[in-house]
Design an enzyme around this catalytic site. Structure first.
Site, PDB file in Angstrom:
ATOM      1  N   GLN A 105      48.573  88.062  33.367  1.00  0.00           N
ATOM      2  CA  GLN A 105      48.979  86.690  33.677  1.00  0.00           C
ATOM      3  C   GLN A 105      48.735  86.404  35.151  1.00  0.00           C
ATOM      4  O   GLN A 105      48.895  85.291  35.603  1.00  0.00           O
ATOM      5  CB  GLN A 105      50.465  86.509  33.381  1.00  0.00           C
ATOM      6  CG  GLN A 105      50.837  86.743  31.935  1.00  0.00           C
ATOM      7  CD  GLN A 105      52.345  86.869  31.773  1.00  0.00           C
ATOM      8  OE1 GLN A 105      53.056  85.882  31.718  1.00  0.00           O
ATOM      9  NE2 GLN A 105      52.839  88.081  31.720  1.00  0.00           N
ATOM     10  N   ASP A 108      45.936  87.072  41.009  1.00  0.00           N
ATOM     11  CA  ASP A 108      45.576  87.713  42.279  1.00  0.00           C
ATOM     12  C   ASP A 108      44.292  88.540  42.218  1.00  0.00           C
ATOM     13  O   ASP A 108      43.793  88.993  43.254  1.00  0.00           O
ATOM     14  CB  ASP A 108      46.738  88.592  42.779  1.00  0.00           C
ATOM     15  CG  ASP A 108      47.196  89.633  41.759  1.00  0.00           C
ATOM     16  OD1 ASP A 108      46.363  90.157  41.004  1.00  0.00           O
ATOM     17  OD2 ASP A 108      48.413  89.941  41.742  1.00  0.00           O
ATOM     18  N   HIS A 123      45.618  83.351  33.058  1.00  0.00           N
ATOM     19  CA  HIS A 123      45.948  82.156  33.846  1.00  0.00           C
ATOM     20  C   HIS A 123      44.900  81.860  34.911  1.00  0.00           C
ATOM     21  O   HIS A 123      45.195  81.166  35.880  1.00  0.00           O
ATOM     22  CB  HIS A 123      47.336  82.315  34.493  1.00  0.00           C
ATOM     23  CG  HIS A 123      48.457  82.288  33.494  1.00  0.00           C
ATOM     24  ND1 HIS A 123      49.673  82.898  33.692  1.00  0.00           N
ATOM     25  CD2 HIS A 123      48.535  81.715  32.264  1.00  0.00           C
ATOM     26  CE1 HIS A 123      50.450  82.707  32.637  1.00  0.00           C
ATOM     27  NE2 HIS A 123      49.787  81.992  31.757  1.00  0.00           N
ATOM     28  N   CYS A 134      32.897  66.890  38.573  1.00  0.00           N
ATOM     29  CA  CYS A 134      31.511  67.239  38.217  1.00  0.00           C
ATOM     30  C   CYS A 134      31.357  68.674  37.718  1.00  0.00           C
ATOM     31  O   CYS A 134      30.249  69.095  37.401  1.00  0.00           O
ATOM     32  CB  CYS A 134      30.564  66.957  39.381  1.00  0.00           C
ATOM     33  SG  CYS A 134      30.809  68.009  40.800  1.00  0.00           S
ATOM     34  N   CYS A 152      34.678  68.885  47.021  1.00  0.00           N
ATOM     35  CA  CYS A 152      33.429  69.250  46.353  1.00  0.00           C
ATOM     36  C   CYS A 152      32.255  68.789  47.207  1.00  0.00           C
ATOM     37  O   CYS A 152      32.185  67.602  47.577  1.00  0.00           O
ATOM     38  CB  CYS A 152      33.393  68.579  44.981  1.00  0.00           C
ATOM     39  SG  CYS A 152      31.840  68.857  44.118  1.00  0.00           S
ATOM     40  N   THR A 193      56.612  91.885  33.582  1.00  0.00           N
ATOM     41  CA  THR A 193      56.695  90.466  33.215  1.00  0.00           C
ATOM     42  C   THR A 193      58.057  90.158  32.613  1.00  0.00           C
ATOM     43  O   THR A 193      58.616  90.973  31.871  1.00  0.00           O
ATOM     44  CB  THR A 193      55.555  90.034  32.269  1.00  0.00           C
ATOM     45  OG1 THR A 193      55.743  88.665  31.905  1.00  0.00           O
ATOM     46  CG2 THR A 193      55.492  90.856  31.004  1.00  0.00           C
ATOM     47  N   ASN A 218      59.397  98.199  33.678  1.00  0.00           N
ATOM     48  CA  ASN A 218      60.064  97.112  34.407  1.00  0.00           C
ATOM     49  C   ASN A 218      61.417  97.646  34.888  1.00  0.00           C
ATOM     50  O   ASN A 218      62.180  98.191  34.080  1.00  0.00           O
ATOM     51  CB  ASN A 218      60.264  95.904  33.468  1.00  0.00           C
ATOM     52  CG  ASN A 218      60.573  94.619  34.218  1.00  0.00           C
ATOM     53  OD1 ASN A 218      61.292  94.636  35.217  1.00  0.00           O
ATOM     54  ND2 ASN A 218      60.042  93.515  33.729  1.00  0.00           N
ATOM     55  N   PRO A 219      61.728  97.515  36.181  1.00  0.00           N
ATOM     56  CA  PRO A 219      63.024  98.012  36.645  1.00  0.00           C
ATOM     57  C   PRO A 219      64.202  97.225  36.064  1.00  0.00           C
ATOM     58  O   PRO A 219      65.332  97.713  36.047  1.00  0.00           O
ATOM     59  CB  PRO A 219      62.954  97.848  38.172  1.00  0.00           C
ATOM     60  CG  PRO A 219      61.804  96.926  38.439  1.00  0.00           C
ATOM     61  CD  PRO A 219      60.892  96.974  37.262  1.00  0.00           C
TER      62      PRO A 219
END
Ligand code: NAD
Length: 253
Positions: A105, A108, A123, A134, A152, A193, A218-219
């Site tokens: 997701q 970066d 994403h 355009c 642009c 996540t 995941n913590p």
């Protein structure tokens, strides 16, 4: 000891080693140890920023203001961030044939920079800017980002980062490839996540319904914990993946 992090790492390693088609599903938490904060939770970006800056209608109405925040938030800071051990281990697993595919997701680009090739950037990503009039696409270079908003060069319209804003659909190719990976997988490794952003959050339940085992790193508990998850490794992404790699590395097995 049953219920300890060591126990969950051992159970997860067994599930991974026994799987024929492992797919990773990652969120903001996998990049926290690269210095990129998540959106939600303590230290999350929504403590400091209004989520409206990533709303597509708001962006169209207040382009210059949105661009100032987007530039400060993403482009000025994240460009200096590097993949961490979790991204590197996933790339290594892909090379070894242990990991078939990664659905992220994140925008970066750190999975790709770590060397993963089979990735759905669900994403989109920060790498390119896109002209909604355009269709022109440009690399998000320092020169292009020097003016706010960047425009642009063909038609002069303000460019949009090529990631998915709130209120936009998922890019067709990324959605198609992610769904195929989910339907093929027999084990899904979910890393970092919260499982709150749809439609992405619906992918792990789909994998579960198709019979895949579900592992989380995941913590903190997420919406998958205690629902569809079979085992949660309660550690940060880098520590959790390093612990798994210790049990899964070819030298060890
Ligand atoms: P989220 O912000 O909703 O949740 C982050 C999750 O990561 C939480 O469950 C948290 O417990 C967990 N976490 C925190 N530190 C961790 C660590 N060290 N190791 C492992 N997990 C950790 O993030 P989300 O579920 O990915 O959804 C938010 C949306 O915002 C997504 O679309 C995401 O792509 C986007 N986003 C992307 C980035 C990025 O590209 N790096 C950063 C922030 C948000």
């Amino acid at each position: 000891m049953r219920g300890s992090p060591e126990d969950s790492v051992a159970r997860a390693a067994d599930l991974i080693a026994g799987s024929g088609h492992l797919v990773a599903f990652t969120g903001a938490g996998v990049s926290v140890e690269s210095g990129i904060p998540p959106f939600r939770g303590p230290g999350g970006l929504w403590e400091r920023y209004d989520p409206a800056i990533l709303d597509i209608d708001h962006f169209h109405r207040n382009c210059e203001e949105s661009w100032r925040a987007i530039k400060a938030l993403f482009y000025d800071h994240w460009g200096a961030c590097r993949p961490n051990a979790a991204h590197r281990i996933l790339a290594e697993w892909e090379q070894r044939g242990l990991l078939r595919y990664t659905i992220t997701q994140n925008i970066d680009g750190l999975h790709t920079r770590a060397g993963c090739r089979n990735v759905s950037e669900y994403h989109g990503s920060l790498r390119e800017l896109f002209c909604e009039r355009c269709g022109n696409r440009l690399e998000a270079s320092r020169e292009v980002l020097a003016s706010v908003p960047p425009r642009c060069p063909e038609c002069g319209r303000p460019l949009k980062p090529d990631f998915v804003f709130f209120g936009e659909g998922i890019p067709e190719k990324a959605a198609r490839e992610a769904e195929r990976a989910v339907l093929e997988c027999d084990c899904m490794l979910i890393i970092g996540t919260s499982g709150e952003v749809f439609p992405a959050a619906a992918l792990p339940p789909l994998a579960k319904r198709r019979g895949a085992s579900i592992i989380e790193v995941n913590p903190e508990p997420s919406s998958y914990t205690g629902t569809i998850g079979d085992v949660r490794i309660p550690l940060g992404a880098a520590e959790g993946l390093e612990a798994l790699e210790k049990l899964l590395s070819p030298e060890r097995r």
